[in-house]
Design an enzyme around this catalytic site. Structure first.
Site, short mmCIF file in Angstrom:
data_model
loop_
_atom_site.label_atom_id
_atom_site.label_comp_id
_atom_site.label_asym_id
_atom_site.label_seq_id
_atom_site.Cartn_x
_atom_site.Cartn_y
_atom_site.Cartn_z
N HIS A 10 -7.81 0.04 -12.70
CA HIS A 10 -9.12 0.69 -12.60
C HIS A 10 -9.34 1.64 -13.77
O HIS A 10 -10.43 1.68 -14.35
CB HIS A 10 -9.23 1.50 -11.30
CG HIS A 10 -9.39 0.68 -10.07
ND1 HIS A 10 -10.52 -0.04 -9.78
CD2 HIS A 10 -8.54 0.46 -9.04
CE1 HIS A 10 -10.38 -0.65 -8.63
NE2 HIS A 10 -9.17 -0.36 -8.15
N THR A 55 -4.39 1.20 -9.49
CA THR A 55 -5.03 2.40 -10.02
C THR A 55 -5.07 2.35 -11.55
O THR A 55 -6.08 2.67 -12.17
CB THR A 55 -4.29 3.66 -9.55
OG1 THR A 55 -4.32 3.70 -8.13
CG2 THR A 55 -4.91 4.92 -10.13
N HIS A 90 2.27 6.56 -12.46
CA HIS A 90 2.81 7.31 -11.33
C HIS A 90 3.80 6.49 -10.52
O HIS A 90 4.24 6.93 -9.48
CB HIS A 90 1.67 7.83 -10.43
CG HIS A 90 0.81 6.74 -9.89
ND1 HIS A 90 -0.32 6.31 -10.54
CD2 HIS A 90 0.93 5.97 -8.79
CE1 HIS A 90 -0.87 5.33 -9.84
NE2 HIS A 90 -0.13 5.11 -8.77
N GLU A 91 4.15 5.30 -10.98
CA GLU A 91 5.17 4.49 -10.33
C GLU A 91 6.29 4.27 -11.33
O GLU A 91 6.12 3.57 -12.32
CB GLU A 91 4.57 3.16 -9.86
CG GLU A 91 3.53 3.36 -8.78
CD GLU A 91 2.98 2.05 -8.23
OE1 GLU A 91 3.46 0.97 -8.64
OE2 GLU A 91 2.08 2.11 -7.39
N CYS A 117 0.02 -0.42 -11.58
CA CYS A 117 -0.56 -0.67 -10.26
C CYS A 117 -2.07 -0.82 -10.36
O CYS A 117 -2.65 -0.70 -11.44
CB CYS A 117 -0.18 0.44 -9.29
SG CYS A 117 -1.11 1.95 -9.55
#
Length: 89
Positions: A43, A40, A63-64, A38
């Site tokens: 980044h 995040t 985290h996905e 994602c």
């Protein structure tokens, strides 16, 4: 198990072997079948100002995901071993 780790501040991630996590009484352990990347994660990989202001390496990224529950803590009531689960943090 393999994991993408942000080892230090700066551009990049490292794919490395890490120990299988242990769980607390209120947690579950998931064997990941599929994971996504994602914004995040981008980044964090780029190590831009957003990531530098929020993230403190070292840590495991991601985290996905979706997978199967392989262990449950003693206090967990709503999930069982074998359940298929997904998360998006």
């Amino acid at each position: 198990m393999k994991a993408l780790v942000k080892q230090t501040a700066g551009r990049g991630l490292t794919l490395t072997d890490v120990p299988e996590p242990t769980i607390r009484d209120d947690e579950v352990l998931v064997r990941v079948r599929s994971a996504g990347v994602c914004g995040t994660d981008v980044h964090i990989y780029e190590w831009d100002a957003w990531a530098a202001g929020r993230c403190r390496p070292p840590f495991i990224c991601g985290h996905e995901f979706a997978g199967d529950v392989v262990a449950v803590g003693n206090l967990v009531e709503s999930v069982q071993v074998g359940d298929r689960v997904t998360a998006e943090g």
